[in-house]
Structures are given as C-alpha cells and as structure tokens.
Scaffold this motif. Structure first.
Motif, PDB file in Angstrom:
ATOM      1  N   PHE A 280       0.817  -1.214   0.000  1.00  0.00           N
ATOM      2  CA  PHE A 280       0.000   0.000   0.000  1.00  0.00           C
ATOM      3  C   PHE A 280       0.852   1.267   0.000  1.00  0.00           C
ATOM      4  CE2 PHE A 280      -2.690  -3.304   1.762  1.00  0.00           C
ATOM      5  CZ  PHE A 280      -3.884  -3.094   1.097  1.00  0.00           C
ATOM      6  N   ASP A 281       2.095   1.169   0.449  1.00  0.00           N
ATOM      7  CA  ASP A 281       2.966   2.351   0.510  1.00  0.00           C
ATOM      8  C   ASP A 281       3.808   2.524  -0.744  1.00  0.00           C
ATOM      9  OD1 ASP A 281       2.068   2.851   3.124  1.00  0.00           O
ATOM     10  OD2 ASP A 281       3.518   1.415   3.937  1.00  0.00           O
ATOM     11  N   LYS A 282       3.725   1.586  -1.657  1.00  0.00           N
ATOM     12  CA  LYS A 282       4.497   1.693  -2.899  1.00  0.00           C
ATOM     13  C   LYS A 282       3.737   2.519  -3.933  1.00  0.00           C
ATOM     14  CE  LYS A 282       6.979  -2.702  -2.444  1.00  0.00           C
ATOM     15  NZ  LYS A 282       7.242  -4.017  -3.069  1.00  0.00           N
ATOM     16  N   LYS A 283       4.489   3.154  -4.829  1.00  0.00           N
ATOM     17  CA  LYS A 283       3.880   3.920  -5.908  1.00  0.00           C
ATOM     18  C   LYS A 283       3.320   2.973  -6.964  1.00  0.00           C
ATOM     19  CE  LYS A 283       6.794   8.020  -5.384  1.00  0.00           C
ATOM     20  NZ  LYS A 283       7.752   8.927  -6.052  1.00  0.00           N
ATOM     21  N   VAL A 284       2.237   3.416  -7.583  1.00  0.00           N
ATOM     22  CA  VAL A 284       1.614   2.606  -8.631  1.00  0.00           C
ATOM     23  C   VAL A 284       2.611   2.327  -9.750  1.00  0.00           C
ATOM     24  CG1 VAL A 284      -0.223   2.529 -10.360  1.00  0.00           C
ATOM     25  CG2 VAL A 284      -0.686   3.504  -8.098  1.00  0.00           C
ATOM     26  N   ALA A 285       3.387   3.359 -10.121  1.00  0.00           N
ATOM     27  CA  ALA A 285       4.366   3.204 -11.202  1.00  0.00           C
ATOM     28  C   ALA A 285       5.418   2.163 -10.840  1.00  0.00           C
ATOM     29  CB  ALA A 285       5.032   4.544 -11.500  1.00  0.00           C
ATOM     30  N   ASP A 286       5.862   2.138  -9.571  1.00  0.00           N
ATOM     31  CA  ASP A 286       6.888   1.179  -9.159  1.00  0.00           C
ATOM     32  C   ASP A 286       6.342  -0.246  -9.158  1.00  0.00           C
ATOM     33  OD1 ASP A 286       8.611   3.282  -8.833  1.00  0.00           O
ATOM     34  OD2 ASP A 286       8.222   3.497  -6.678  1.00  0.00           O
ATOM     35  N   VAL A 287       5.078  -0.399  -8.740  1.00  0.00           N
ATOM     36  CA  VAL A 287       4.479  -1.733  -8.697  1.00  0.00           C
ATOM     37  C   VAL A 287       4.301  -2.292 -10.106  1.00  0.00           C
ATOM     38  CG1 VAL A 287       2.422  -3.039  -8.034  1.00  0.00           C
ATOM     39  CG2 VAL A 287       3.333  -1.300  -6.492  1.00  0.00           C
ATOM     40  N   LEU A 288       3.900  -1.413 -11.041  1.00  0.00           N
ATOM     41  CA  LEU A 288       3.601  -1.868 -12.400  1.00  0.00           C
ATOM     42  C   LEU A 288       4.803  -1.823 -13.338  1.00  0.00           C
ATOM     43  CD1 LEU A 288       0.126  -0.143 -12.935  1.00  0.00           C
ATOM     44  CD2 LEU A 288       0.587  -2.476 -12.187  1.00  0.00           C
ATOM     45  N   ALA A 289       5.931  -1.251 -12.864  1.00  0.00           N
ATOM     46  CA  ALA A 289       7.105  -1.091 -13.735  1.00  0.00           C
ATOM     47  C   ALA A 289       7.579  -2.403 -14.368  1.00  0.00           C
ATOM     48  CB  ALA A 289       8.239  -0.437 -12.937  1.00  0.00           C
ATOM     49  N   PRO A 290       7.637  -3.506 -13.628  1.00  0.00           N
ATOM     50  CA  PRO A 290       8.117  -4.752 -14.264  1.00  0.00           C
ATOM     51  C   PRO A 290       7.223  -5.249 -15.394  1.00  0.00           C
ATOM     52  CG  PRO A 290       8.172  -4.927 -11.857  1.00  0.00           C
ATOM     53  CD  PRO A 290       7.402  -3.694 -12.186  1.00  0.00           C
TER      54      PRO A 290
END
Length: 377
Positions: A280-290
């Motif tokens: 929940f504390d991660k950015k959407v862009a970082d989660v979806l980057a891979p």
C-alpha cells in the motif's frame, strides 16, 4: 409587339404560378403545425403533412436506422477495420501509460476512488472471505473422517516420515540422557527410587554406590534408545496414534480445537499479513514497472482484439437490448415540429429552392405553350 408582350405575360404568369405552387407545397409539408378548425370543422390539409404523420415518420425512421443504417453487419465491419482497431489499441495504450506513470501510492489511489482506509477495507474483506471459505469448506467436510479428507499422496508421505520422526525422537532422547543434565536427572531418579524403598533402599544404595549405578543406567538407556527394536516400536506407536487420529471426523477435531479459536487464528494471520504488507505504501508506477513493456506491447493489443471480437459476437443482442427502434421513435416524437422543420431545411434547403425554381421554369414553359395554343386558336 403585342404578340411578344402576350408571350411574356403568359410566361411570367405561368412561372409565378409554378414557383408559388411548389413553394406552397413545400411549406405545406410543415405548416400549419396544428390543425385549424372553423365552426368545429377541421380545414383540409391541416396540420401539414409531417406534423400529421409524425408518429408514422418516427416509427419508419426507427426501422430505417436499424434495418438499413445501424445494422449488425455494418457495426461488425467497423469493429474489424484495421484503422479502427489501431485507434482503439492506441487509445488503450495511452490510457495504460497514464496508469503506468502514476506517482501516487496504492493507498492514495484507492482513497482517490473513495476507499477511506484501504488497509482496513482489505483486512475486513479478506476476513469475510476467509470466514465464508471456511464455512463452505467445513460444511462439506465436517462429517468426513480425516483420512478421507487428506489426499492419498499426503497420507503416504506422512506415514513414510513417521519412522524418521521416531528416529528423531530417539536421537533427541539419547542426546539428552548422554548430556550432563540427563546424567543428573538419572541420578535424581535413582535417589528417589531408593528413598522410596525405605531402609532397604538405603542399604542397597550404600552397597552399590550411586555413581556406578548412574553410569550403568545411563549406558543401558543409551543401548535401549539405539536398539533397532526400540525405534521400530516407537515408529509403530506413532503410526498407531496417527491411524487413531485420522479415524476421527473433521467435526471432532474442530470441536476439540474450537471453532472460535480457529477463526480467531485465521483473522490474526490475515490482519498480520495485511499490516506487514508494504504494497500500500508503494507507488503505482513502481508496482507496475516490471510489467510495463508486457502491458503496452502484449496485453493491450490482445485485450482490444478479444474485446472487439466479443462485442462483434454480441452485436445483435446489444441492438435488441438497446431497443434502438424505440429510441429513435421516441426521440423523433419528442421533437417539436419547428425543430423538425429546421433540421430538414438545414439539410435540404438548397434542393427545396431548386424545386421552387424548377416549378417556376415549368410554369413559364407552360405559359409559353398556352400562348402558342391561344394564338393558334
């Protein structure tokens, strides 16, 4: 000179009559908007043709749209056009890129969609799902025995490992009794044995000597625990207890452990998993980057193609469910006649003018023809 004026007069009169007649006929398509009554009698040709036939016109327009304009074949053709597919894929990729570049955290994005406390919401929903799954699972299994519930492969592996577990127990006991703590424990037990035998025990203790007895007992315990028969016996005892336990019903085990305790344990596991999860504390862009390249280059085109194919297969159902005929009919019926007239004239004003001019031309020609006939007569 009189003949020329006569021809001109007849031609002008014919042209005026032809032009005015056509202009009047065009006006009578729309005017008057409402019927006109004189002494309770409706005048002929009132209202105009279109106001009078508006309901029929609306019905026919609806049928025309569905049967000739907005047809399933036409929609399918449009959906499968390369240009339309490419534009849909491009739009999907642009939409996906906005999400892939989003700098909000998962928590912030969920709050943006109206979820005030995302972690708590997920915890509550996960707990409800666990409770529901537990009840559904137990309803099917409560009356069954544990041996019926466990997969044969799992039972086989557990039974195979019971001998290893028996060796493990024997090794741990051997390690304990060979240690200094175990030796002291043996000595204490021997002392308690002799004390329990009164004076005879004291005499035996003095005669044998405690130290030698402890060493001998320790040695015999080691031999006993190392003996294959001891370990086989322990493995058989474990197997017997395992068979007794698996012969119980699932309901018996549930009752023994306690349903509330089981549910409470599952709730605590869910709460801990949600609380310790940093997603929940991660950015959407970082989660979806891979997944960025895969989403843009593979998932979006495939999703658009499958979506278009599904829509294409369901076109008839959509048209039937939407009731386009009724929509068009209702919309046309609600139009005011003034608006209807304005719409038709905005499209066909030039053609109506040409019809008026054609009427004047034909009227003029008829006037010349009448003049020729008149002179000949």
């Amino acid at each position: 000179m009189k003949t020329v004026l006569y021809f001109l007069f007849m031609m002008v009169v014919g042209a005026i009559i032809g032009g005015v007649t056509n202009a009047l006929a065009i006006k009578m398509l729309f005017r008057p908007y409402k019927p006109i009554y004189i002494y309770g009698k409706r005048l002929p040709f009132t209202p105009g043709l279109i106001p009078k036939r508006r309901e029929e016109l609306a019905h026919q327009l609806g049928k025309m749209v569905v049967e000739h304009l907005l047809t399933p074949e036409g929609i399918r053709r449009k959906l499968t056009e390369a240009g339309f597919m490419n534009s849909a894929v491009k739009w999907g990729q642009q939409w996906a890129e906005r999400w892939l570049d989003c700098q909000d955290t998962i928590d912030e994005r969920l709050q943006h969609f109206g979820m005030k406390e995302p972690k708590e919401w997920v915890r509550v929903k996960a707990t409800q799902w666990v409770d529901k799954a537990y009840e559904q699972w137990m309803e099917q299994l409560r009356e069954k025995k544990i041996q019926e519930v466990l997969p044969p492969e799992m039972r086989g592996k557990i039974e195979e490992r019971l001998s290893h577990f028996a060796n493990y127990i024997a090794d741990q006991a051997l390690h304990y009794f060979q240690s200094e703590e175990g030796k002291q424990r043996i000595a204490k037990m021997i002392d308690e044995f002799f004390i329990g035998r009164g004076m005879l025990g004291n005499m035996l203790q003095m005669f044998l000597g405690n130290v030698n007895v402890v060493d001998k007992v320790q040695l015999e315990i080691a031999k006993f625990l190392n003996h294959k028969g001891t370990r086989d016996m322990l493995a058989q005892l474990l197997l017997n207890e395992w068979n007794k336990w698996t012969d119980f019903s699932v309901a018996t085990v549930e009752e023994f452990i306690g349903k509330e305790r089981l549910q409470r344990s599952m709730h605590e596991l869910v709460a801990k998993a949600v609380e310790t999860n940093d997603l929940f504390d991660k950015k959407v862009a970082d989660v979806l980057a891979p997944y960025r390249a895969q989403v843009i280059d593979e998932w979006i085109p495939k999703a658009v193609a499958k979506g278009m194919q599904w829509v294409s297969d369901q076109v008839e159902i959509f048209i039937d469910r939407l009731q386009i005929v009724d929509i068009v009919r209702t919309e046309v019926e609600t139009f005011s006649v003034e608006r209807l007239e304005e719409m038709i004239l905005s499209i066909s004003r030039r053609e109506f003018k040409m019809i008026t001019y054609l009427g004047a031309l034909l009227g003029g020609l008829i006037g010349i023809f009448q003049a020729v006939v008149g002179l000949w007569m």
